[in-house]
Design an enzyme around this catalytic site. Structure first.
Site, mmCIF file in Angstrom:
data_model
loop_
_atom_site.group_PDB
_atom_site.id
_atom_site.type_symbol
_atom_site.label_atom_id
_atom_site.label_comp_id
_atom_site.label_asym_id
_atom_site.label_seq_id
_atom_site.Cartn_x
_atom_site.Cartn_y
_atom_site.Cartn_z
ATOM 1 C CB SER A 21 43.363 41.127 36.620
ATOM 2 O OG SER A 21 42.951 42.478 36.716
ATOM 3 N N GLY A 22 44.858 42.315 39.484
ATOM 4 C CA GLY A 22 44.573 42.925 40.787
ATOM 5 C C GLY A 22 43.543 44.022 40.641
ATOM 6 C CE LYS A 38 50.201 39.150 35.819
ATOM 7 N NZ LYS A 38 49.113 39.086 36.793
ATOM 8 C CB SER A 86 47.460 40.696 33.140
ATOM 9 O OG SER A 86 46.060 40.644 33.129
ATOM 10 N N PRO A 92 38.925 47.661 20.328
ATOM 11 C CG PRO A 92 36.789 47.985 19.441
ATOM 12 C CD PRO A 92 37.592 47.052 20.293
ATOM 13 N NE ARG A 142 49.705 41.725 40.204
ATOM 14 C CZ ARG A 142 49.898 42.972 39.776
ATOM 15 N NH1 ARG A 142 48.979 43.543 39.015
ATOM 16 N NH2 ARG A 142 50.986 43.630 40.089
ATOM 17 C CB SER A 155 41.867 42.668 33.199
ATOM 18 O OG SER A 155 43.213 43.024 33.076
ATOM 19 C CD GLU A 176 43.609 51.508 27.793
ATOM 20 O OE1 GLU A 176 43.713 50.538 28.583
ATOM 21 O OE2 GLU A 176 44.547 52.256 27.547
#
Lengths: 372, 372, 372, 372
Positions: free
Chosen positions: A83-84, A161, A231, A355, A52, A347, A301
């Site tokens: 985003s890496g 970010k 991020s 959610p 990044r 990401s 997630e």
């Protein structure tokens, strides 16, 4: 009247900005029109992901050359949100957001609107606490105003970010008598993302400032914003904000829509957000329609309860592969399969962003054929 | 008349066979009916993945208890084909294939047929060479005969687990004056999978024995079988074969179908194989239909040319995460999203198994509601 | 009079107990004499390291065969303490601790003494809290008594294997209305190790029960025991304790010594502990002296302050390799280099076990030539 | 008369050259005196390690600012040899090699001499073949001449950074009708290192050009140079060479020595090379002597036979951690423990560089107290 344009460009490595260089050189893009970058680089997305910083350094050098401003100044004016981690089928790429002025045209309907903002630097000891939330909320409000979006419901995507602590930053803060929330960098990144999401929710009137405490972050997952995409990384010291929405005060063929994703298997959200923009996926978007898609932005997630629709997953118990790398790869596999293209921004770290166990998807597409 | 049944069971860890134990204990499954296992354990799928050996040891102990045969004998009678690595949304699980005899019923149409076979042990120096191909082909023919499938076109899926060399096995072979193809274990696994695929293609009359040489393996990717699914691991010494197809000589509600996958984004293949079995995915399989699905078997492969539909991917250049772990996670994300269930068998290393850069998908489903 | 013997054996994979099998079969070791195992398996040492469970299952099956007791009983009688992860030059191996009775011989000086104990299962919600500390302390006292060691200063090494929570165990506890300290498995392992170290310190009168609270664990690193070696893993439910010391009530050539390690570069501690046992390292132990060494036990820890002697290290910021894998590999490189042998037990996660950022080393060696 | 100076500097991240910036700004170092950099960045050392490119870009920008030359020119004049991966106790750092002119002083004895050279770019299809070897040998001869070293035995260390293929470069070469040796990037890096070592051996008259064929690379490990240190990476296209030796035609307190390392446990080589320079390690170098050490350069290699002194290691069978990362961490643990300092350059991939399974160590130290 302002027109937003988005160029989605590929890179051969994190220091490769040659495609943007060419577009500026040939006049397709005016350097001064570039207002933000959102991209995926091929690092690991963790604390020690320097792809990044490498990309950002190269970008600012390039713009510096064209704009005749020092890179140090540009880095404080143009959000570069990376985003890496291009796990699986994802392809390293970056979307360049540009704004140009033009004579108002008698078009119907609202168009994509863009606003940006930078906060002051966030001290290490504030990361993941209310002061951090407030800092993000203020910057988001500034960016919305900057975009000229009047109704909060017209905001579809807020990318922030956030800075995080490294072991070194935490040690320096402790040496200075401060108390960082944690000196574990991976945990710090998670807290920073939580603070970012709370800040967005506050700015969008989804969350009252009195409705949470510091203890709510990473704890009360009923608090969430399906429009927040956060991020976190070691390479920034301030919160950098990009607000995307639709506005009748903007021109152009581009429009944005978003949907929450209920979980990592929510293919319905992908199909629905495309349908919002008039694009069918039966089961895959046609090449013609795919050419209308300007950019795809996803947050996801690993479900922290250890199960997806009742079945155990192993992402959180894996000592070899970071859980965020796992989930990015899986969700990108799904979204890229529907769209037929690996150039998507997926990401991880979607705490409080959509959610619990899920996340969100936003798509920008042209309302006419191609991206013209 | 034989009836095939398939039980898809979850595990809490690689040594957890408690669900099968319960099914045998309560009489749902007769121990003697178990003829094969195909499962996903939560290792890394590489040379040092011992979750497969751990599961196998536990399984054979369990069956030994019920069948009153030594585990050492059972391991040579019941193929236990495991693929390590439940990246992303995949859930560790195993499918237990059972055969029972029953009075012929006047049902229409063919049903799922199962056959198994074991080859002799494959010496380290044969791995990945013609002798290995021949050994696989012979075992596949035996398994087809064992299944009573008369037409080769009725074979839909041939799972083979091939042995590979470890550094230690290669060193022992070299010390004995032999010349293993490679002493790099990861490369050996790839050559073993290639030999397995060639063996299946030969047995299915897709490939003439004269149409290839040793040099064709891992080199001429026009040679492929869209019905071959090959795993390789340190824990086996013989080729273990499970043939799955449809046959009018079998009874029961289960049927199998398969499709090649053109690349890692081929959502169409997933939807099509479900349609073959009368199951719609618009965009996701309904819970009612999902309950009809007995098992899902997928092979996939990171495109060795470094691109997917023209866009660069980074799987092959990643020193941190093995490329097979990348691709499994991505394709599983896609397939699980269509089906709405993470209990799918997605195995990497699809060299010569389906189109180059792609792979295959097979699904077994009940033609009636539920799995009865 | 009791005599302790230690056999250090190699394994070809985590399910390979063939060397012990041979020693028992040929009468070198009596199955009933085996009282404990401490070993290194080649997993990752994390939550999803199943090499420990696989080895343990295989060991207990083997002993069950010779002792005619069910494996389920043996697993509650014989501590099998495994540390996963043979990074770098470490070689997978296990040390078998045996006790035999013999006629008292008029030898001078104390000899190696061994004691073992098991606690009750530790509920998920107790992990890392005072109840866990108390449970460990009680078991350590039992093991010291079992070893017949009268003076606490004669205890040189206390190995404890503590249970931890997985995502699944944490979820079950929460569903039952309990509050686990964390549902992050890696953090749980750290808390479990801290509780183990506190328990050892309490049992050895190094720490008063009133001198700490729950909040001291993983926080007040001035609390430490240079004789505590704690592992944690998903495969145990009780604390398993092995106490090693010297006692005049034991016979035999073996003796143990230990030293704290100040940091990961503390080669002096390695040389000193060898010198305690009459072994020189200038700079490496001679092959003759190396043959006297029965086992080497090391605990280590990535310095949480991010620096070693003033220089930044990157172990804690690495998203690709777990920090414990990093430090084990480095310290093993140092210790193996001094000793000239990779069969050493180097275990990470040395929180509160020796100086902060360092750890400890214990060596058992024969006072006569060879191990005879 | 020329004087060589070496500054060993720390970095906070791969883009942090602030220490060098300060030294130039305060006049300690003249920008024009910098002739080479050898450093360790905190990446993974593999194909996708971009910390090297990031550091290099930042360095060249810095020097460009002071030297008023474009960075694109400097990158072709100043070798910047970086090895990614600071596993375990290693600390990210870089050694800046400087040459200044001064009046000849009547000092006794030879001093450190430095020479550099660049080859032409190496085409992808030449990598790892004789053309690559020749290209390296020519560049090494140029660098020796550039250093003014007259006797080949006075050369102690030859660092070469070789280009390798990526999946993309290999695909481009194939599209152009060329045949790269491999399109597997990790294998390409290994072949490139082999070619570099052969080239050094040829240039140092250790290997006759007729004594090997293409097939000898990565195959005949009796061919080796204990003075060759080869890195490979995607970020270079030419071979970059730095030759270090002693010469009576140079002034200054610095001198260099080297030793082969027989294997990864060869602590004797470390102690001996220090003794060559008058530095004792009993067992650790004293802080006073440590201050005399200017830089430490090590190459190492996971033994490809799978054993170290007869004991199995697991580095080559680990799918989770690259074998080079394993061995670097282990050998760095040993060397740093002897020296008491983690700022050491330990680079993996020592194929044909020193004994098989071992490598080499070179140390530069001042013959007077401190580095003055």
């Amino acid at each position: 009247m302002r027109t937003a344009r988005v160029f989605r460009l590929s890179m051969a490595h994190p220091g490769d900005l040659s495609e943007l260089d060419r577009l500026i050189a040939d006049g397709t893009v005016r350097g001064a029109d570039v207002v933000a970058i959102i991209g995926k680089t091929e690092g690991n997305g963790g604390v020690n992901d320097f792809t990044r910083g490498y990309f950002t350094q190269t970008l600012m050098l390039l713009l510096s050359k064209y704009l005749n401003k020092p890179a140090e100044q540009l880095i404080r004016e143009i959000p570069c949100v990376l985003s890496g981690g291009t796990e699986g089928v994802m392809s390293p790429h970056y979307s360049v957001f540009c704004i140009s002025e033009a004579e108002p045209a008698p078009e119907a309907g609202p168009s994509l609107a863009i606003g940006t903002a930078f906060s002051d630097p966030v001290p290490a000891e504030d990361i993941g606490r209310r002061a951090h939330v407030d800092s993000v909320a203020d910057a988001v409000r500034t960016a919305i105003a900057n975009a000229g979006i009047e109704r909060l419901e017209d905001v579809h995507f807020v990318q922030v970010k956030c800075p995080c602590v490294t072991v070194a930053r935490a040690a320096a803060a402790i040496a200075a008598g401060k108390t960082p929330l944690t000196n574990d960098p991976n945990r710090s990144m998670a807290y920073a993302r939580a603070a970012g999401a709370f800040g967005v929710a506050v700015a969008l009137d989804e969350l009252a400032p009195s409705a949470f405490t510091d203890a709510s972050l990473l704890s009360d997952f009923s608090i969430q914003s399906p429009r927040a995409s956060i991020s976190s990384g070691v390479e920034v010291e301030s919160n950098e904000v990009v607000v995307l929405g639709n506005s009748p005060r903007w021109m152009g063929a581009l429009r944005i829509s978003h949907r929450p994703m209920a979980d990592a298997l929510d293919i319905g959200a992908v199909v629905d957000v495309l349908a919002d923009l008039g694009i069918a996926a039966k089961p895959q978007v046609s090449p013609t329609d795919a050419a209308r898609i300007a950019t795809v932005l996803v947050k996801c997630e690993p479900d922290r309860r250890g199960r997806i629709r009742g079945n155990r997953h192993t992402m959180l118990d894996d000592t070899d592969i970071n859980a965020q790398r796992h989930i990015r790869g899986a969700v990108a596999g799904l979204v890229a399969g529907v769209i037929g293209d690996g150039r998507i921004f997926v990401s991880g770290g979607a705490e409080h962003q959509g959610p619990d166990g899920g996340g969100l998807i936003a798509v920008i597409a042209s309302q006419k054929e191609g991206l013209a």
